[in-house]
Design a protein around this motif. Structure first.
Motif, short mmCIF file in Angstrom:
data_model
loop_
_atom_site.label_atom_id
_atom_site.label_comp_id
_atom_site.label_asym_id
_atom_site.label_seq_id
_atom_site.Cartn_x
_atom_site.Cartn_y
_atom_site.Cartn_z
N ALA A 267 11.41 16.24 55.70
CA ALA A 267 11.36 16.66 54.30
C ALA A 267 11.58 18.17 54.17
CB ALA A 267 10.01 16.27 53.69
N MET A 268 10.96 18.94 55.05
CA MET A 268 11.15 20.39 55.00
C MET A 268 12.57 20.77 55.39
SD MET A 268 7.44 21.91 56.24
CE MET A 268 7.19 20.82 57.65
N MET A 269 13.17 20.02 56.31
CA MET A 269 14.58 20.25 56.66
C MET A 269 15.48 19.96 55.46
SD MET A 269 14.74 18.50 60.48
CE MET A 269 16.53 18.34 60.39
N LEU A 270 15.20 18.85 54.77
CA LEU A 270 16.03 18.45 53.64
C LEU A 270 16.00 19.49 52.52
CD1 LEU A 270 17.81 15.99 52.78
CD2 LEU A 270 15.85 15.20 51.46
N GLU A 271 14.82 20.07 52.30
CA GLU A 271 14.69 21.08 51.25
C GLU A 271 15.53 22.33 51.54
OE1 GLU A 271 12.67 21.52 48.40
OE2 GLU A 271 11.69 19.56 48.35
N LEU A 272 15.82 22.57 52.81
CA LEU A 272 16.66 23.71 53.18
C LEU A 272 18.14 23.44 52.94
CD1 LEU A 272 14.95 24.74 56.56
CD2 LEU A 272 14.74 25.90 54.35
N VAL A 273 18.50 22.15 52.90
CA VAL A 273 19.91 21.76 52.83
C VAL A 273 20.33 21.33 51.42
CG1 VAL A 273 21.66 20.18 53.77
CG2 VAL A 273 19.86 21.07 55.26
N TRP A 274 19.46 20.59 50.74
CA TRP A 274 19.79 20.05 49.42
C TRP A 274 19.08 20.82 48.31
CZ3 TRP A 274 19.27 13.96 49.77
CH2 TRP A 274 20.21 13.48 50.71
N SER A 275 19.66 20.79 47.13
CA SER A 275 19.00 21.33 45.94
C SER A 275 17.96 20.32 45.45
CB SER A 275 20.02 21.59 44.83
OG SER A 275 20.57 20.36 44.37
N LYS A 276 17.05 20.78 44.60
CA LYS A 276 16.06 19.88 44.02
C LYS A 276 16.73 18.78 43.20
CE LYS A 276 11.98 21.62 45.21
NZ LYS A 276 10.90 20.85 45.88
N GLU A 277 17.77 19.15 42.47
CA GLU A 277 18.47 18.16 41.66
C GLU A 277 19.10 17.08 42.53
OE1 GLU A 277 22.48 18.17 39.05
OE2 GLU A 277 20.88 19.46 38.22
N ARG A 278 19.68 17.49 43.67
CA ARG A 278 20.29 16.52 44.57
C ARG A 278 19.24 15.58 45.17
NH1 ARG A 278 24.55 13.33 45.56
NH2 ARG A 278 24.91 13.00 47.79
N ILE A 279 18.10 16.13 45.54
CA ILE A 279 17.02 15.31 46.10
C ILE A 279 16.57 14.27 45.08
CG2 ILE A 279 14.61 15.34 46.88
CD1 ILE A 279 15.21 18.14 48.07
N LEU A 280 16.41 14.70 43.83
CA LEU A 280 15.98 13.77 42.78
C LEU A 280 17.06 12.73 42.49
CD1 LEU A 280 13.77 13.02 40.78
CD2 LEU A 280 14.73 14.69 39.17
N GLU A 281 18.31 13.16 42.51
CA GLU A 281 19.43 12.24 42.29
C GLU A 281 19.44 11.13 43.34
OE1 GLU A 281 24.23 12.58 41.57
OE2 GLU A 281 23.34 13.82 43.15
N VAL A 282 19.31 11.51 44.61
CA VAL A 282 19.31 10.51 45.68
C VAL A 282 18.07 9.63 45.59
CG1 VAL A 282 19.22 10.19 48.19
CG2 VAL A 282 20.75 11.90 47.21
N TYR A 283 16.94 10.23 45.28
CA TYR A 283 15.70 9.45 45.13
C TYR A 283 15.86 8.34 44.10
CZ TYR A 283 10.86 8.32 43.94
OH TYR A 283 9.68 7.66 43.69
N LEU A 284 16.39 8.69 42.93
CA LEU A 284 16.55 7.70 41.87
C LEU A 284 17.58 6.64 42.22
CD1 LEU A 284 16.47 10.09 38.76
CD2 LEU A 284 14.66 8.56 39.54
N ASN A 285 18.46 6.95 43.16
CA ASN A 285 19.50 6.00 43.56
C ASN A 285 19.09 5.08 44.70
OD1 ASN A 285 22.37 6.06 42.29
ND2 ASN A 285 21.69 8.19 42.22
#
Length: 233
Positions: free
Chosen positions: A139-157
């Motif tokens: 999760a901490m790695m992902l936050e360094l690579v993706w934006s918050k909007e992208r994380i939320l977009e993938v989550y909802l998908n």
């Protein structure tokens, strides 16, 4: 001889761990822009169907861009699952402390949206402290690579909203009979309400428990300031 074997095994294990994290990081970079084709949870779902371990159909999934998803649903997911989502860096240590204090040392309800994304995307269903630790690192790695909007977009998908419905595109159409971009506040709160237990609660046939949770989510959405809260992402 034994010492040499131990050293070789240690080096081999460390090499495997390094390779796993490197490969995962490469995939994270690739999925920073590309639509996610599937997830580890969907693959496991389909394997269980083939083996007869899950008495439902195959996972149903369709990607929908963030710009085509109702902002009410984006807000509802944050209100329901991770109200500090715009402010933490993948792991919410404040929520972890609160969960430990209220559940007698057992870690419950402290997973952030980012942690749920890496769990669904890369890991497995069975809970363990090992998976939880790996989940936090990823999760901490992902936050360094993706934006918050992208994380939320993938989550909802990729989140599971029904027994076989994954992602808002399928869930909105099949469970509520509407497009994900047209969800009202009440519909969004209803869909977000099933996220803790998508196999037990049904958005198309809401129980009293789900309706109660839906109303709580609506109140939280209002307290957060409505869809303007998404400007914090």
């Amino acid at each position: 001889m034994v010492l040499s074997l131990f050293r070789w095994l240690a080096k081999f294990t460390l090499s495997l761990i390094a390779f796993y994290f490197l490969l995962t990081l490469v995939i994270m970079f690739a999925l920073r822009w590309l639509p996610v084709p599937t997830s580890a949870f969907m693959v496991q779902h389909n394997i269980q169907v083939v083996l007869g371990e899950r008495q439902v159909g195959y996972a149903q999934y369709k990607w929908q861009a963030f710009s085509e998803i109702s902002p009410q649903l984006a807000l509802a997911a944050i209100a329901a699952e991770d109200q500090r989502f715009p402010h933490h860096h993948g792991v919410d240590f404040r929520a972890i402390r609160a969960a430990l204090n209220t559940s007698r040392g057992k870690l419950r309800g402290a997973s952030t949206i980012t942690q749920q994304v890496v769990k669904n995307l890369f890991l497995w269903e069975k809970r363990s402290y090992f998976r939880k630790g790996l989940e936090a690192i990823l999760a901490m790695m992902l936050e360094l690579v993706w934006s918050k909007e992208r994380i939320l977009e993938v989550y909802l998908n990729i989140a599971q909203f029904g027994k076989q419905e994954y992602g808002v595109a399928i869930a909105s159409k099949k469970l509520l009979g509407t497009d994900a971009g047209k969800l009202s506040r009440k519909q969004a709160a209803l869909l977000a309400g099933v996220l803790p237990s998508p196999r037990a609660m049904r958005a198309d046939k809401p129980s009293r428990r789900l309706i109660k949770r839906q109303r709580w989510i609506e109140r939280q959405m209002k307290q957060l300031g409505g869809v303007r809260y998404l400007l914090n992402l």
